[in-house]
Design a protein around this motif. Sequence first.
Motif, PDB file in Angstrom:
ATOM      1  N   PRO A  48       0.838  -1.203   0.000  1.00  0.00           N
ATOM      2  CA  PRO A  48       0.000   0.000   0.000  1.00  0.00           C
ATOM      3  C   PRO A  48       0.872   1.252   0.000  1.00  0.00           C
ATOM      4  O   PRO A  48       1.977   1.240   0.543  1.00  0.00           O
ATOM      5  CB  PRO A  48      -0.786  -0.100   1.307  1.00  0.00           C
ATOM      6  N   LEU A  49       0.388   2.303  -0.629  1.00  0.00           N
ATOM      7  CA  LEU A  49       1.074   3.592  -0.565  1.00  0.00           C
ATOM      8  C   LEU A  49       0.085   4.573   0.047  1.00  0.00           C
ATOM      9  O   LEU A  49      -0.854   5.025  -0.608  1.00  0.00           O
ATOM     10  CB  LEU A  49       1.497   4.045  -1.964  1.00  0.00           C
ATOM     11  N   LEU A  50       0.271   4.861   1.308  1.00  0.00           N
ATOM     12  CA  LEU A  50      -0.701   5.677   2.033  1.00  0.00           C
ATOM     13  C   LEU A  50      -0.213   7.109   2.134  1.00  0.00           C
ATOM     14  O   LEU A  50       0.984   7.366   2.195  1.00  0.00           O
ATOM     15  CB  LEU A  50      -0.897   5.110   3.450  1.00  0.00           C
ATOM     16  N   LYS A  56       3.995  10.474   2.008  1.00  0.00           N
ATOM     17  CA  LYS A  56       3.700   9.156   1.443  1.00  0.00           C
ATOM     18  C   LYS A  56       4.385   8.110   2.308  1.00  0.00           C
ATOM     19  O   LYS A  56       5.573   8.201   2.578  1.00  0.00           O
ATOM     20  CB  LYS A  56       4.217   9.065   0.009  1.00  0.00           C
ATOM     21  N   VAL A  57       3.617   7.149   2.733  1.00  0.00           N
ATOM     22  CA  VAL A  57       4.140   6.117   3.624  1.00  0.00           C
ATOM     23  C   VAL A  57       3.791   4.764   3.033  1.00  0.00           C
ATOM     24  O   VAL A  57       2.667   4.553   2.593  1.00  0.00           O
ATOM     25  CB  VAL A  57       3.494   6.249   5.028  1.00  0.00           C
ATOM     26  N   SER A  58       4.765   3.896   2.999  1.00  0.00           N
ATOM     27  CA  SER A  58       4.489   2.568   2.464  1.00  0.00           C
ATOM     28  C   SER A  58       4.768   1.511   3.526  1.00  0.00           C
ATOM     29  O   SER A  58       5.908   1.125   3.735  1.00  0.00           O
ATOM     30  CB  SER A  58       5.365   2.338   1.231  1.00  0.00           C
ATOM     31  N   PRO A  59       3.746   1.096   4.239  1.00  0.00           N
ATOM     32  CA  PRO A  59       3.958   0.041   5.222  1.00  0.00           C
ATOM     33  C   PRO A  59       4.456  -1.224   4.511  1.00  0.00           C
ATOM     34  O   PRO A  59       4.110  -1.452   3.359  1.00  0.00           O
ATOM     35  CB  PRO A  59       2.568  -0.203   5.814  1.00  0.00           C
ATOM     36  N   SER A  60       5.244  -2.007   5.188  1.00  0.00           N
ATOM     37  CA  SER A  60       5.881  -3.121   4.471  1.00  0.00           C
ATOM     38  C   SER A  60       4.930  -4.294   4.225  1.00  0.00           C
ATOM     39  O   SER A  60       5.216  -5.135   3.396  1.00  0.00           O
ATOM     40  CB  SER A  60       7.125  -3.586   5.220  1.00  0.00           C
TER      41      SER A  60
END
Length: 215
Positions: A48-50, A56-60
């Motif tokens: 996901p790219l939140l 912009k945060v991309s949880p793994s």
Amino acid sequence: MAPLIEPTEIWRLPPSGEIRRYDQWLSPTEQHDLWRHLTGTHIDWHQPLLHVFGRKVSPSRREAWIADPNIQYQYSGQRLKAQPWTTELRQLSTHLFYMFGTPFNAVLLNHYAHGHEQMGWHSDNEPELGRNPVIASISLGAQRDFRFRPKNSAHGAPITMALPAGSLLLMAGDLQHHWEHSLPQRRRVALPRINLTFRRIVESNTSNDRFNGVT
Ligand SMILES: O=C(O)CCC(=O)C(=O)O
Ligand SMILES: [Fe+2]
């Protein structure tokens, strides 16, 4: 699947939220077959790219979104591109409909490679889900803890429960308005887990703030 079993545990969370957990809802063979299905070529997993507070945060963890063709769903700046139902997921959805009477039209899949991957505190209270959403959550693979905490401490104390492989968790009533949930890191868990949350989207084309500030 065992549609007529009694819940293993029931929690009533004030004011009128309800959680039910059905352990061994899927047999070991069903779990194995579903795991193979979900990790094969049928599902297109992506990170996901939140958009969290302008960043912009991309949880793994990885996720996939399966929905009826007319369903639009967007959270935290991310418009989820729906993949079509597979026979296996549609069959699960039908069983859940017989059990709970909710005609689910979407399922969010989350894949946590190990205990470092997690999901932060949030409620599944987007407008698309309607007023008091019924959410059915199936767990496969590594057992992980799942936590609930009240938004207002007058409603009770935090709860931690384990979600074993093959379990089905139902969240219903006004739970999403008054309680949040999370899947915390558990660094000693080395094995992967997949979670499926079946949802019913009642209105499309609206954005929402899910995961605003939460990863
Ligand atoms: O992985 C889980 O069990 C929780 C998933 C969840 O809360 C969600 O998809 O909204
Ligand atoms: Fe959730």
